[in-house]
Design an enzyme around this catalytic site. Structure first.
Site, mmCIF file in Angstrom:
data_model
loop_
_atom_site.group_PDB
_atom_site.id
_atom_site.type_symbol
_atom_site.label_atom_id
_atom_site.label_comp_id
_atom_site.label_asym_id
_atom_site.label_seq_id
_atom_site.Cartn_x
_atom_site.Cartn_y
_atom_site.Cartn_z
ATOM 1 N N GLU A 1 7.871 2.876 21.771
ATOM 2 C CA GLU A 1 8.126 4.145 21.720
ATOM 3 C C GLU A 1 9.452 4.343 22.188
ATOM 4 O O GLU A 1 9.861 5.492 22.568
ATOM 5 C CB GLU A 1 7.264 4.948 22.601
ATOM 6 C CG GLU A 1 5.819 4.855 21.786
ATOM 7 C CD GLU A 1 4.870 6.041 22.353
ATOM 8 O OE1 GLU A 1 5.083 6.564 23.513
ATOM 9 O OE2 GLU A 1 3.884 6.240 21.962
HETATM 10 C C1 BMA Z 1 1.285 5.722 24.183
HETATM 11 C C2 BMA Z 1 1.602 4.511 24.827
HETATM 12 C C3 BMA Z 1 1.487 4.668 26.411
HETATM 13 C C4 BMA Z 1 0.654 5.875 26.709
HETATM 14 C C5 BMA Z 1 -0.223 6.553 25.650
HETATM 15 C C6 BMA Z 1 -1.040 7.555 26.219
HETATM 16 O O1 BMA Z 1 2.235 6.417 23.496
HETATM 17 O O2 BMA Z 1 2.635 3.958 24.198
HETATM 18 O O3 BMA Z 1 2.721 4.873 26.725
HETATM 19 O O4 BMA Z 1 0.029 5.471 28.100
HETATM 20 O O5 BMA Z 1 0.617 6.799 24.883
HETATM 21 O O6 BMA Z 1 -0.370 8.600 26.409
#
Ligand code: BMA
Length: 822
Positions: free
Chosen positions: A429
């Site tokens: 991300e």
């Molecule tokens: C995603 C993951 C984490 C996170 C999850 C829930 O995008 O990459 O960063 O824990 O979302 O929010």
């Protein structure tokens, strides 16, 4: 070579700032026994100096541990070195800012938890007693200093100083994890004495295009005094010796074994997982090293999708396109050394048993232990491997880049022989984070996204040099200018839960070509919650339970989904069940809808869905489908069902339901499709039966099942072969909270390890619970009148067996159910 683990006899204590370092190390007072591999938190816990950080609000009381500098010391004996012998100290993992002294002399400074260190100590090691001293600086303090020097950078999750520290990022707290800044020797340490040693053994197995010939190009580098010969062997599955060659020792030795008609490695459910061994031995018998490898050809195919925009994102193994149902993997504990090989194996077996074929090792954790990848090789789980960057705008100054390069090289060299390893991926991300702050995407100022050079130059270069055959992908998600495009690359589908908090029923429309993240929260098992919550805090919005939900707005969002969908009792057991029921419904809806889009050759519109997340690192309300005590939640069984090789699906329309079936096997299937509607009492309303032929490895649309929706009705589709049930789907009127279900009249018979269940009226979400370690082969069932479902566990503790279903009001002890029947 002789290898001596240096794991016993360690001591530790907090650095006393008022003393000189030398005096502090030399002081007789305050030392406590330490475990290696281990972390300072575990050592303090063992010594009774901190409470369990997972219990109650204790996390808040142990923050000082991460803000303290820690001293570790070991006295060990070493033999006198013989002429020509080298001595090296090997530290497989130092967490994180470490300085090491041997007999008072500095020998190493390390600042990256992911880089193993090897230090030559010939000439420094003494015959007899030696003293090893290590100072671990507080990662908190050092991170803050680095941040002051290089600037604060934007991020999601954790403290912003983490971006400057090459330490597992989840240690800084995440939206499912506590902040526990460990320090210590988290992986093994040993003394190696040798004249000559095998510095590296690699073998990049390749398979010919027609899959009939395999080559095993073994490559060996030797260090030290090179003489004599080296034997290389190729062993087949079951350790049969297939070929062997002896060659004169040299700094680099290469030999390619060739093999006709090799046994191929397959993902789980597609074939076996045969493993070959490449073994190298030095003539004098002092060292043997081996690599376990597999023969398979893996490709990431991105091609046009007929009639649609963009390109597919499909993993192909041995020429077979694989729908990658699976999950995201986070570290299984906040304290990594507690994860034994057995625990890895158990957790990964759970994934395999849920019909998953891929796990994504997420970039905020660690390059996992060898035991993780060994188990994936054996179980047939493909691994999507992120490099360790997550949700941040990382720096990219030259010192940082050099550090990252060493880290990436170490990870790639250690892991590249695993047949399970499917893909290297630059980060988690970070492209989206950059886009959100205007540093990426159309109109974005990329000069503010310096780490692009890591994801688009440095890491691809390392991968191309050290592991050229494996696909590299810049980030999860990524796909060019729109990092989270629905039509190319991979996608994190957080429109449900995060984002606009879309209804989970809309999951199918938030598709991506490969959905590498999506998820829904639920509480962990009641027994786990109770084990970490004081009695007076065991209610839904208690301070402790709120603390054990780390997501921003977590309880509020969860309540919104509960309110919209399911009856939500206010008592804790009822709330646990409601949240788990809702999570199970949501995930099944997502997988079902996206797998329908697997289509067929040339139309692979969605080629994978990895749920966020498989596991947890502590007791928490999170998106996990298995809680931190290892207990699967109801969603686990829902996912297992919906990912089975053969499945059938229903989507309600105005005049009935669309029906489709997925055939994930490699052969065409001729089956009987039975479609019916039932009223809520289970009485049949409409039914029809059709023969269907399902093409191999494809989705078959089976048309519309027409019926008039006059009253709330269940729609049931079954696939059977010769009267044997193959797959079933029950579609319940939504929202479930509005259903007025009659008492199902559940009948249970328990004999040995089996529970036989039947009902007089339909029951939804029938959930069996017994001792926390009970392993059920199936659970969380929809039961219909006229059928008997048999659920098996290795052992059932009858006195603790309870059952609950939607509308039950409470969990009933099975003994009460049995009494009701008699
Ligand atoms: C995603 C993951 C984490 C996170 C999850 C829930 O995008 O990459 O960063 O824990 O979302 O929010």
């Amino acid at each position: 070579m002789s290898q001596r683990p240096l794991h016993s006899g360690w001591q530790f204590k907090a650095r006393a700032a008022q003393q000189s370092l030398g005096d502090d190390f030399a002081s007789v007072d305050g030392w406590l026994p330490a475990n290696v591999p281990g972390t300072v938190h575990q050592d303090l816990l063992n010594a009774g100096r901190i409470p369990d950080p997972f219990y109650g609000l204790n996390e808040l009381d142990v923050q000082w541990v991460g803000e303290t500098d820690w001293l570790y010391r070991l006295a060990f004996d070493a033999p006198a070195l013989e002429g020509g012998q080298h001595a090296e100290l090997c530290f497989d993992g130092l967490d994180t800012f470490a300085q090491v002294w041997l007999n008072g002399e500095p020998i190493l400074t390390s600042d990256n938890m992911f880089v193993p260190q090897r230090v030559e100590v010939t000439g420094k090691l003494k015959a007899g007693r030696n003293d090893l001293h290590i100072l671990f600086d507080s990662a908190w303090r050092r991170g803050r200093e680095l941040e002051a020097q290089h600037g604060e950078l934007p991020l999601w999750n954790g403290d912003s100083s983490r971006l400057h520290v090459r330490k597992a990022q989840y240690h800084y707290g995440w939206d499912w994890g506590p902040m526990l800044l460990t320090a210590g020797l988290w992986r093994g340490v040993r003394l190696e004495l040798y004249r000559a040693r095998i510095a590296e053994l690699s073998c990049e197995v390749a398979l010919s295009d027609d899959l009939s010939q395999a080559i095993f190009p073994a490559r060996l580098t030797l260090a030290g005094e090179i003489s004599g010969t080296v034997k290389l062997e190729l062993l087949g599955p079951g350790d049969r010796l297939l070929d062997s060659v002896t060659m004169p020792a040299a700094e680099t030795i290469e030999h390619t074994f060739e093999l006709g008609q090799p046994e191929r490695w397959w993902p789980a459910g597609y074939g076996q997982q045969p493993l070959y061994t490449v073994r190298a031995s030095l003539e004098d018998g002092t060292e043997t090293q081996s690599l376990r490898v597999g023969v398979r050809r893996l490709k990431l195919v991105q091609e046009s999708v007929a009639g649609e925009e963009g390109r597919s994102f499909t993993f192909q193994v041995n020429g077979v396109p694989i729908f990658c149902g699976g999950a995201n993997w986070i570290p299984d504990d906040s304290f990594l050394p507690r994860i034994t090989p057995g625990r890895y194996r158990t957790r990964l077996t759970q994934a395999r048993d849920a019909n998953m074929v891929m796990l994504r090792v997420w970039g905020g954790g660690i390059y996992e232990d060898d035991a993780f990848y060994d188990a994936c090789d054996e179980l047939g789980l493909l691994v999507w491997q992120d490099f360790m960057f997550a949700c941040g705008l990382y720096p990219a100054h030259s010192y940082f880049l050099d550090n990252v390069r060493r880290e990436a090289e170490a990870a790639v060299q250690r892991l590249r022989h695993h047949p399970s390893l499917a893909l290297w991926c630059g980060n988690n991300e970070d492209y989206q984070l950059a886009q959100s702050v205007g540093a990426y995407g159309p109109g974005g100022d990329e000069s503010r996204f310096p780490a692009l050079t890591i994801y688009q130059e440095l890491l691809p270069e390392v991968c191309a040099r050290l592991d050229p055959a494996r696909p590299y992908w810049p980030g999860s998600p990524s796909s060019g200018s729109d990092p989270n495009s629905p039509v190319t690359g991979d996608r994190h589908a957080w429109d449900v839960w995060h984002g606009e908090m879309a209804p989970y029923q809309d999951y199918p429309q938030y598709q991506g070509r490969f959905v590498s993240e999506f998820g829904m929260q639920s509480l962990p098992s009641l027994s786990l919650l109770e084990s970490v919550t004081p009695q007076d805090q065991r209610f839904v919005d208690s301070r402790v339970l709120t603390h054990h939900n780390k997501a921003e707005g977590g309880p509020r969002r969860l309540n919104a989904y509960l309110d919209a969908n399911v009856p939500t009792p206010t008592d804790l057991p009822g709330y646990v069940y409601a949240s788990q029921l809702m999570q199970a419904e949501a995930l099944a809806c997502a997988y079902r809808g996206w797998r329908r889009r697997w289509g067929e050759v040339g139309r692979r519109a969605v080629s994978g869905a990895l749920v966020w997340q498989l596991n947890d690192c502590w007791p928490v309300t999170s998106w996990a489908v298995i809680d931190s005590s290892g207990q699967p939640k109801p969603a686990y069984y829902a996912v297992k069902r919906v990912l089975s090789r053969l499945s059938v699906g229903l989507t309600l329309t105005d005049n009935g339901a669309q029906v489709w079936a997925v055939n994930g096997t490699q052969t065409r299937q001729t089956l009987t499709l039975e479609l019916r509607t039932l009223n809520l009492s289970g009485l049949p309303v409409v039914s029809e039966t059709r023969p269907v032929t399902l093409a191999a490895n494809a989705v078959t649309e089976c048309g519309i099942f027409e019926f008039a929706a006059s009253e709330p009705a269940l729609v049931v589709a079954t696939l059977s072969r010769d009267g044997q049930l193959v797959a079933r789907e029950v579609c319940w009127p939504e929202p479930l909270k509005n259903l007025e279900l009659p008492d199902p009249g559940l009948i249970a018979r328990v004999s040995g390890s089996q529970v036989r269940l039947s009902v007089a009226a339909p029951a939804k979400g029938v959930w069996l619970e017994s001792a926390p370690d009970t392993v059920w082969d199936d659970n969380f069932l929809d039961l219909l009148p006229g059928e008997v479902r048999v659920v098996t566990a290795q052992q059932i503790d009858l006195s603790r067996l309870t059952v609950r279903w939607l509308g039950a009001g409470e969990s009933l002890p099975i003994n009460d159910v049995l009494k009701r029947q008699s």
